[in-house]
Design a protein around this motif. Structure first.
Motif, PDB file in Angstrom:
ATOM      1  N   ASP A   1     -64.878  60.689  42.676  1.00 18.53           N
ATOM      2  CA  ASP A   1     -65.541  59.399  42.588  1.00 18.53           C
ATOM      3  C   ASP A   1     -66.933  59.492  43.196  1.00 18.53           C
ATOM      4  O   ASP A   1     -67.242  60.406  43.939  1.00 18.53           O
ATOM      5  CB  ASP A   1     -64.710  58.351  43.328  1.00 18.53           C
ATOM      6  CG  ASP A   1     -63.353  58.168  42.669  1.00 18.53           C
ATOM      7  OD1 ASP A   1     -63.306  58.065  41.442  1.00 18.53           O
ATOM      8  OD2 ASP A   1     -62.347  58.153  43.397  1.00 18.53           O
TER       9      ASP A   1
ATOM     10  N   HIS B   1     -54.792  59.385  42.454  1.00 21.75           N
ATOM     11  CA  HIS B   1     -55.229  60.675  43.016  1.00 21.75           C
ATOM     12  C   HIS B   1     -54.087  61.474  43.639  1.00 21.75           C
ATOM     13  O   HIS B   1     -54.119  62.698  43.642  1.00 21.75           O
ATOM     14  CB  HIS B   1     -56.323  60.465  44.064  1.00 21.75           C
ATOM     15  CG  HIS B   1     -57.665  60.138  43.467  1.00 21.75           C
ATOM     16  ND1 HIS B   1     -58.435  61.074  42.820  1.00 21.75           N
ATOM     17  CD2 HIS B   1     -58.356  58.973  43.400  1.00 21.75           C
ATOM     18  CE1 HIS B   1     -59.547  60.502  42.394  1.00 21.75           C
ATOM     19  NE2 HIS B   1     -59.529  59.226  42.718  1.00 21.75           N
TER      20      HIS B   1
ATOM     21  N   HIS C   1     -63.148  53.676  40.855  1.00 20.07           N
ATOM     22  CA  HIS C   1     -62.541  54.964  40.501  1.00 20.07           C
ATOM     23  C   HIS C   1     -63.119  55.425  39.166  1.00 20.07           C
ATOM     24  O   HIS C   1     -63.161  54.680  38.204  1.00 20.07           O
ATOM     25  CB  HIS C   1     -61.015  54.816  40.406  1.00 20.07           C
ATOM     26  CG  HIS C   1     -60.355  55.999  39.754  1.00 20.07           C
ATOM     27  ND1 HIS C   1     -60.369  57.248  40.325  1.00 20.07           N
ATOM     28  CD2 HIS C   1     -59.696  56.129  38.569  1.00 20.07           C
ATOM     29  CE1 HIS C   1     -59.732  58.100  39.504  1.00 20.07           C
ATOM     30  NE2 HIS C   1     -59.325  57.440  38.439  1.00 20.07           N
ATOM     31  N   HIS C   2     -63.570  56.697  39.137  1.00 16.64           N
ATOM     32  CA  HIS C   2     -64.174  57.268  37.927  1.00 16.64           C
ATOM     33  C   HIS C   2     -63.056  57.918  37.113  1.00 16.64           C
ATOM     34  O   HIS C   2     -62.523  58.946  37.506  1.00 16.64           O
ATOM     35  CB  HIS C   2     -65.247  58.286  38.312  1.00 16.64           C
ATOM     36  CG  HIS C   2     -66.413  57.684  39.057  1.00 16.64           C
ATOM     37  ND1 HIS C   2     -67.705  57.742  38.594  1.00 16.64           N
ATOM     38  CD2 HIS C   2     -66.463  56.982  40.215  1.00 16.64           C
ATOM     39  CE1 HIS C   2     -68.512  57.113  39.447  1.00 16.64           C
ATOM     40  NE2 HIS C   2     -67.781  56.650  40.446  1.00 16.64           N
TER      41      HIS C   2
ATOM     42  N   HIS D   1     -55.396  53.199  43.694  1.00 14.05           N
ATOM     43  CA  HIS D   1     -56.318  54.323  43.804  1.00 14.05           C
ATOM     44  C   HIS D   1     -55.630  55.561  44.378  1.00 14.05           C
ATOM     45  O   HIS D   1     -55.798  56.667  43.894  1.00 14.05           O
ATOM     46  CB  HIS D   1     -57.537  53.933  44.645  1.00 14.05           C
ATOM     47  CG  HIS D   1     -58.734  54.785  44.355  1.00 14.05           C
ATOM     48  ND1 HIS D   1     -59.889  54.737  45.072  1.00 14.05           N
ATOM     49  CD2 HIS D   1     -58.928  55.732  43.394  1.00 14.05           C
ATOM     50  CE1 HIS D   1     -60.762  55.611  44.574  1.00 14.05           C
ATOM     51  NE2 HIS D   1     -60.190  56.226  43.556  1.00 14.05           N
TER      52      HIS D   1
HETATM   53 ZN    ZN Z   1     -60.774  57.740  42.283  1.00 15.79          ZN
END
Ligand code: ZN
Ligand code: ZN
Length: 257
Positions: free
Chosen positions: A214, A235, A207-208, A231
């Motif tokens: 991402d 989001h 995950h960015h 994750h």
């Molecule tokens: Zn992500």
């Protein structure tokens, strides 16, 4: 269809003229393509291989790697998402989020019709990069070599002639390293990965933490390995933004050395 002024600059700021806007307070680089540019010797185009060729800024004389052009080349290293808009008669149309995989320098006419060196960026839709990078994470190499490759992958987009790796390889190198770094545990909640992949690698998702989406190359200090629950939480959760803030704090301790 959006209004460039009302929907983009009124909300995000950034240069109101020209093809590249770099809003200082947001992690985005906005690029515009369209008919207007062709008068100035730009001929942006989609290639058959899925690359969008985008002429950098600079209307007269050689283009230089600064300002907007530099923002595009360094977007991954700086954690900025490139958003591509097409100029239409009544506004701008969103084309998608792009990854810059490199650039060419080639002769092209400037606004005055003189040949000069133009910087032509090679952009690709981020969703296509994610698709192609779906191969299994490798466990080839020690953590140190994986880390080295991941940090090399996050460097500014290279000139075509000097690059030996593709954007897919760079994206994969970042993912493989963060998954290996996590040693089988979610870096968000510290729980073990819920299952292993077909090749025995624990299932975790990169995950960015500082980008909109991402995928693609990014500085490994800003990519965290998460279990699917964490994750989805970041989001889709009501507290997603706050949780992402917690993850940013965690990353400071994870990637210090
Ligand atoms: Zn992500
Ligand atoms: Zn987790």
């Amino acid at each position: 269809m959006y209004s460039r002024r009302a929907d983009i600059h009124a909300r995000f700021d950034g240069q109101q003229r020209g093809g590249i806007a770099t809003p200082a307070k947001h992690s985005i680089v906005i690029v515009f393509t369209g008919e207007e540019g062709e008068e100035h010797g730009y001929s942006d185009r989609w290639r058959d291989d899925g690359v969008f060729e985008y002429f950098g800024e600079g209307q007269v004389g050689d283009m230089v790697m600064q300002k907007g052009n530099r923002a595009i080349a360094h977007h991954a290293a700086n954690g900025k998402s490139i958003l591509l808009f097409k100029i239409a008669p009544r506004g701008v149309v969103f084309e998608g989020e792009m990854i810059c995989e490199g650039y060419q320098v080639r002769p092209a006419p400037d606004r005055l019709g003189n040949l000069r060196n133009a910087i032509v960026f090679e952009l690709r839709l981020v969703e296509n990069v994610i698709e192609r990078v779906s191969d299994l994470p490798t466990t080839n190499g020690t953590l140190a070599t994986l880390r080295e490759r991941a940090f090399a992958a996050a460097k500014p987009a290279p000139a075509k002639s000097t690059s030996s790796t593709t954007v897919f390889e760079r994206s994969r190198d970042v993912r493989d390293y963060v998954v290996a770094r996590a040693v089988g545990h979610c870096e968000g909640c510290s729980q073990p990965a819920p299952f292993v992949r077909a090749n025995g690698v624990p299932y975790l998702e990169p995950h960015h933490i500082r980008r909109l989406t991402d995928g693609g190359p990014d500085d490994p200090r800003f990519v965290i390995a998460l279990c699917p629950n964490c994750h989805r939480r970041v989001h889709s959760g009501a507290d997603g933004a706050a949780y992402n803030g917690d993850l940013r704090d965690k990353m400071k301790a994870i990637e210090i050395a």
